[in-house]
Every structure is written in structure tokens, then in C-alpha cells.
Design a protein around this motif. Structure first.
Motif, PDB file in Angstrom:
ATOM      1  N   GLY A 184       0.804  -1.212   0.000  1.00 39.99           N
ATOM      2  CA  GLY A 184       0.000   0.000   0.000  1.00 39.99           C
ATOM      3  C   GLY A 184       0.841   1.266   0.000  1.00 39.99           C
ATOM      4  O   GLY A 184       2.075   1.230  -0.014  1.00 39.99           O
ATOM      5  N   ASP A 185       0.164   2.405   0.033  1.00 37.64           N
ATOM      6  CA  ASP A 185       0.833   3.697  -0.122  1.00 37.64           C
ATOM      7  C   ASP A 185       1.669   4.106   1.089  1.00 37.64           C
ATOM      8  O   ASP A 185       2.438   5.072   1.009  1.00 37.64           O
ATOM      9  CB  ASP A 185      -0.206   4.796  -0.387  1.00 37.64           C
ATOM     10  CG  ASP A 185      -0.932   4.591  -1.715  1.00 37.64           C
ATOM     11  OD1 ASP A 185      -0.354   3.912  -2.593  1.00 37.64           O
ATOM     12  OD2 ASP A 185      -2.060   5.102  -1.851  1.00 37.64           O
ATOM     13  N   GLY A 186       1.549   3.407   2.204  1.00 41.16           N
ATOM     14  CA  GLY A 186       2.309   3.778   3.400  1.00 41.16           C
ATOM     15  C   GLY A 186       3.780   3.445   3.330  1.00 41.16           C
ATOM     16  O   GLY A 186       4.558   3.880   4.190  1.00 41.16           O
ATOM     17  N   VAL A 187       4.182   2.689   2.322  1.00 39.24           N
ATOM     18  CA  VAL A 187       5.592   2.346   2.113  1.00 39.24           C
ATOM     19  C   VAL A 187       5.988   2.804   0.711  1.00 39.24           C
ATOM     20  O   VAL A 187       5.256   2.565  -0.253  1.00 39.24           O
ATOM     21  CB  VAL A 187       5.826   0.821   2.241  1.00 39.24           C
ATOM     22  CG1 VAL A 187       7.302   0.489   2.043  1.00 39.24           C
ATOM     23  CG2 VAL A 187       5.334   0.314   3.588  1.00 39.24           C
ATOM     24  N   ARG A 188       7.119   3.481   0.631  1.00 41.18           N
ATOM     25  CA  ARG A 188       7.593   3.949  -0.678  1.00 41.18           C
ATOM     26  C   ARG A 188       8.543   2.902  -1.258  1.00 41.18           C
ATOM     27  O   ARG A 188       9.697   2.798  -0.849  1.00 41.18           O
ATOM     28  CB  ARG A 188       8.282   5.300  -0.533  1.00 41.18           C
ATOM     29  CG  ARG A 188       7.336   6.408  -0.087  1.00 41.18           C
ATOM     30  CD  ARG A 188       8.022   7.742   0.011  1.00 41.18           C
ATOM     31  NE  ARG A 188       8.942   7.800   1.142  1.00 41.18           N
ATOM     32  CZ  ARG A 188       9.816   8.784   1.337  1.00 41.18           C
ATOM     33  NH1 ARG A 188       9.917   9.769   0.461  1.00 41.18           N
ATOM     34  NH2 ARG A 188      10.596   8.768   2.397  1.00 41.18           N
ATOM     35  N   VAL A 189       8.046   2.127  -2.203  1.00 42.78           N
ATOM     36  CA  VAL A 189       8.829   1.060  -2.814  1.00 42.78           C
ATOM     37  C   VAL A 189       9.574   1.603  -4.022  1.00 42.78           C
ATOM     38  O   VAL A 189       9.001   2.290  -4.872  1.00 42.78           O
ATOM     39  CB  VAL A 189       7.931  -0.121  -3.228  1.00 42.78           C
ATOM     40  CG1 VAL A 189       8.753  -1.207  -3.919  1.00 42.78           C
ATOM     41  CG2 VAL A 189       7.209  -0.701  -2.005  1.00 42.78           C
TER      42      VAL A 189
END
Length: 221
Positions: free
Chosen positions: A131-136
């Protein structure tokens, strides 16, 4: 997020050749590096070997979840078969952080043949899972481990960095440049399919032309 010069970097899969090479180079540049593995004992053995090479004590070992929890930036450098299970094990420690995924979807024994999962990006699948809470960020797939461990060697291979978060991509570009690599912001995470597929092409070139580590160069920029 701290300044990159003060970053703590956890390399999950740092006991392997690719992850170990990246960890060694970042530690050589003064970063605090945590080697992550399935067991803390195996991770510490790899850390001790790196410290002996570097003549210092900046590298430590920990089990993957502990390594991820202690770091500002997490690097995922495990085999494709272990990619998603490793991410699930450390997911709680990734919120608000950058995850650099080095995964290449190699499917033995035909590793010189491009085999993207469902025709898409293995790294993009991780972003969707977290999800958007981690910047991959996708990076380092095309760098040969053969070159990374030779600290005094110039590596003639560029790094393609892909991410949906442009600031995260630029931070990874800077980390790559710091260890002597030319790196480029290559656009959104979906573009990672190119770097992931290129690794099988490079393996095919290595085998055909009997070289240890072919690479790519971006020209005209």
C-alpha cells in the motif's frame, strides 16, 4: 528521513552475493549497515566477515524483522521465491520508510529467459501488497555481484531507478552514486519490468560471451 550520509540501511538478504556487495559498499562509505537474514546468527556471521574486510565495526547482523525495524532504508535482496514471504515478515516495520527492492523474477533452471510474473513487474506487486504507506523503489537489478565486492573497481553499469514517489527515487539515485554507480530516475514503478527483464538478457550475454558480469549504459543524456 535522515540525510543519506547518516542513514541506517538494512539489507535483507545481505548474506547473499548481491545484497552482501551492496551492504559492503555502503558500509565502506560510512553508513551504518544491518545485515538481515532468516536467523540472527547467520546475519551476524556475514556482518563479522564484512567488518573484517573493512577493518571496522559498522556492520551488524539481525533477523529480518529486527533489521527492518532498526533501519531508515530497507533493501530487499532475496531470491524471487522468497520475495513476498520476506516482505510479509517485515511489513509492520516498513511503514513510512523506503523499501528498495532488488528482486529479479528468475525462475530456475531457465534464468537466461525473461519470465515476468503474469507479464508484469515483481517489484510493483510488492508496492500493491504494502500500500501507499511504504515507498517502494526498484533498483540495482542489473548490477553484477561480481563487481560490487571489489571496492576499488569502477563498475561499468548504470542503475535504473523506478518509483511512483519521485523523492524516494532521487534518494536511491544518490545512494547509488555514492557507491560509484551511475544512476537514473527511470520513471514510475511499472517501468521496473524493463530492469527486471534485462537481468535475464545480461545472464544470456554472460554465458554466450563468457564474461562474469555484463551491464548496461544509458547514452545521450
Amino acid at each position: 528521513m535522515q540525510n543519506e550520509a547518516l542513514a541506517t540501511i538494512a539489507v535483507l538478504g545481505g548474506t547473499g552475493k548481491e545484497g552482501g556487495g551492496l551492504a559492503l559498499r555502503w558500509a565502506h562509505k560510512g553508513h551504518k549497515v544491518i545485515i538481515g537474514s532468516r536467523t540472527a546468527e547467520r546475519a551476524q556471521e556475514a556482518a563479522d566477515a564484512m567488518n573484517a574486510t573493512l577493518g571496522g565495526s559498522s556492520v551488524v547482523g539481525a533477523a529480518n524483522p529486527d533489521a527492518a525495524a532498526q533501519a531508515d532504508i530497507i533493501v530487499l535482496a532475496v531470491p524471487y521465491a522468497a520475495q513476498q514471504s520476506t516482505v510479509k515478515d517485515v511489513a509492520d516495520a516498513l511503514a513510512g520508510k523506503i523499501l528498495i527492492d532488488v528482486t529479479v523474477p528468475l525462475v530456475p533452471p531457465k534464468v537466461s529467459r525473461v519470465q515476468l510474473p503474469d507479464g508484469g513487474s515483481a517489484v510493483e506487486a510488492v508496492q500493491k501488497m504494502l500500500g501507499d504507506g511504504v515507498r517502494v523503489v526498484s533498483a540495482f537489478q542489473n548490477i553484477s555481484a561480481h563487481h560490487l565486492t571489489k571496492l576499488d573497481e569502477e563498475i561499468e553499469c548504470d542503475v535504473l531507478v523506478c518509483a511512483d514517489d519521485s523523492d524516494a527515487a532521487e534518494q536511491v539515485v544518490a545512494l547509488a552514486q555514492e557507491i560509484g554507480l551511475r544512476a537514473w530516475n527511470a520513471g514510475p514503478l511499472c517501468n521496473s519490468v524493463v530492469a527486471e527483464g534485462l537481468t535475464s538478457v545480461l545472464i544470456a550475454l554472460n554465458r554466450r560471451y563468457k564474461v562474469p558480469g555484463s551491464g548496461i549504459r544509458i547514452t545521450g543524456v
